[in-house]
Design an enzyme around this catalytic site. Structure first.
Site, mmCIF file in Angstrom:
data_model
loop_
_atom_site.group_PDB
_atom_site.id
_atom_site.type_symbol
_atom_site.label_atom_id
_atom_site.label_comp_id
_atom_site.label_asym_id
_atom_site.label_seq_id
_atom_site.Cartn_x
_atom_site.Cartn_y
_atom_site.Cartn_z
ATOM 1 N N SER A 22 -3.621 -12.628 3.133
ATOM 2 C CA SER A 22 -2.216 -12.827 2.566
ATOM 3 C C SER A 22 -2.004 -14.066 2.031
ATOM 4 C CB SER A 22 -0.824 -12.195 3.487
ATOM 5 O OG SER A 22 0.060 -12.017 2.746
ATOM 6 N N ASP B 34 -0.892 -0.945 1.819
ATOM 7 C CA ASP B 34 -0.447 -2.148 2.032
ATOM 8 C C ASP B 34 1.096 -2.094 1.408
ATOM 9 O OD1 ASP B 34 0.522 -5.009 1.920
ATOM 10 O OD2 ASP B 34 -1.583 -5.392 2.203
ATOM 11 N N HIS C 250 -0.815 -3.763 5.770
ATOM 12 C CA HIS C 250 -1.096 -5.213 5.608
ATOM 13 C C HIS C 250 -1.067 -6.035 7.164
ATOM 14 C CE1 HIS C 250 -0.346 -8.540 3.018
ATOM 15 N NE2 HIS C 250 0.427 -9.165 3.923
#
Length: 284
Positions: A152, A228, A261
């Site tokens: 991320s 995600d 995620h």
């Protein structure tokens, strides 16, 4: 440059440790985690040096998230790779902060801030590229063969740092990276605060822009979960893929159906990433 051992745990016959040190670059005390595979943790082994994978974590994380949740130590032990996991921002009572989770402590974005009140401490780019490797290489049996990866915000950090430093890393990979921060809410908020309103300075920390200008063709692997929740609004891998195609940059982007995620996604594919880096870290 001294370091102080905070904790040590045996893991896959190697050593998972956490250290604290005074960072000159960040002007505060910092912690980082390191995993030494069995052969590197052996105090009798004084001659051999081992390659390092630097892992950069995402928003709200510390050095502990990856260490405890990714399950990377098993493969690192098998492959003989040292893992170094820094924190995601400067820390301490004197360090500027924000009420939002996506700015301030836990959200350093791996850049060098130029604006007040951030610029005194928020120099994570210099910390990751220069100070931390110097510290690690001074205190542990590691070589100068480095790879870099992250998740991320940390995926953004890994990609930008690798692209900005040709020849420094053997390979780069990322899980769910923020690929085009200039064009997403997370990046726009952070860059406005840390770098100011001049968007030309933002380009220096945008992987999509940097890749379009890159002269080095570094081995690059990106894993993205198709479920995600941040995919469309924040991560924008399509922008990076388009830039790579236009530049003739051979990026391997893998889209995984059903994955989100979370660290469940990272744990599912961390072996693939470590083996990918081992191909280049261990090459002679």
């Amino acid at each position: 440059m001294s370091i102080e051992l905070v904790s040590e745990t045996r893991c896959f016959d190697g050593a998972q440790r956490q250290y604290e040190h005074q960072s000159q670059v960040l002007d505060c005390k910092m912690r980082f985690a390191i995993y030494l595979p069995p052969v590197a943790a052996d105090s009798k082994n004084t001659e051999q040096k081992f390659p390092v994978l630097y892992w950069l974590s995402g928003l709200t994380c510390t050095d502990e998230n990856f260490s405890q949740k990714a399950g990377a130590q098993r493969m690192a032990a098998e492959l003989g790779i040292v893992l170094v996991i820094p924190d995601t921002s400067p820390r301490g009572d004197d360090v500027a902060d924000d009420e939002g989770y996506d700015l301030g402590k836990g959200a350093g974005f791996y850049l060098n801030a130029t604006q007040q009140p951030w610029k005194q401490h928020y120099r994570m780019y210099d910390y990751i590229v220069e100070e931390l490797p110097q510290l690690v290489e001074a205190h542990f049996p590691v070589s100068e063969r480095r790879a870099i990866s992250g998740h991320s915000m940390g995926g953004h950090g890994a990609l930008t740092i690798a692209l900005k430093n040709p020849g420094r890393y053997t390979s780069v990979s990322a899980f769910s990276p923020i690929c085009n921060p200039m064009a997403c809410p997370w990046g726009e908020k952070a860059f406005s605060a840390y770098l100011g309103s001049d968007k030309t300075s933002w380009e220096e920390y945008d992987a999509t822009v940097l890749l379009s200008r890159a002269t080095e063709r570094l081995p690059m692997l990106i894993s993205q979960g198709e479920d995600d929740q941040f995919l469309e609004q924040q991560l924008k891998p399509n922008a990076l893929e388009a830039a790579a195609e236009a530049a003739g940059y051979p990026v391997k982007v893998e889209h995984h159906t059903g994955y989100d995620h979370s660290y469940y996604f990272i744990a599912s594919f961390i072996e693939q990433h470590l083996r990918f880096h081992a191909d280049y870290l261990l090459a002679h």
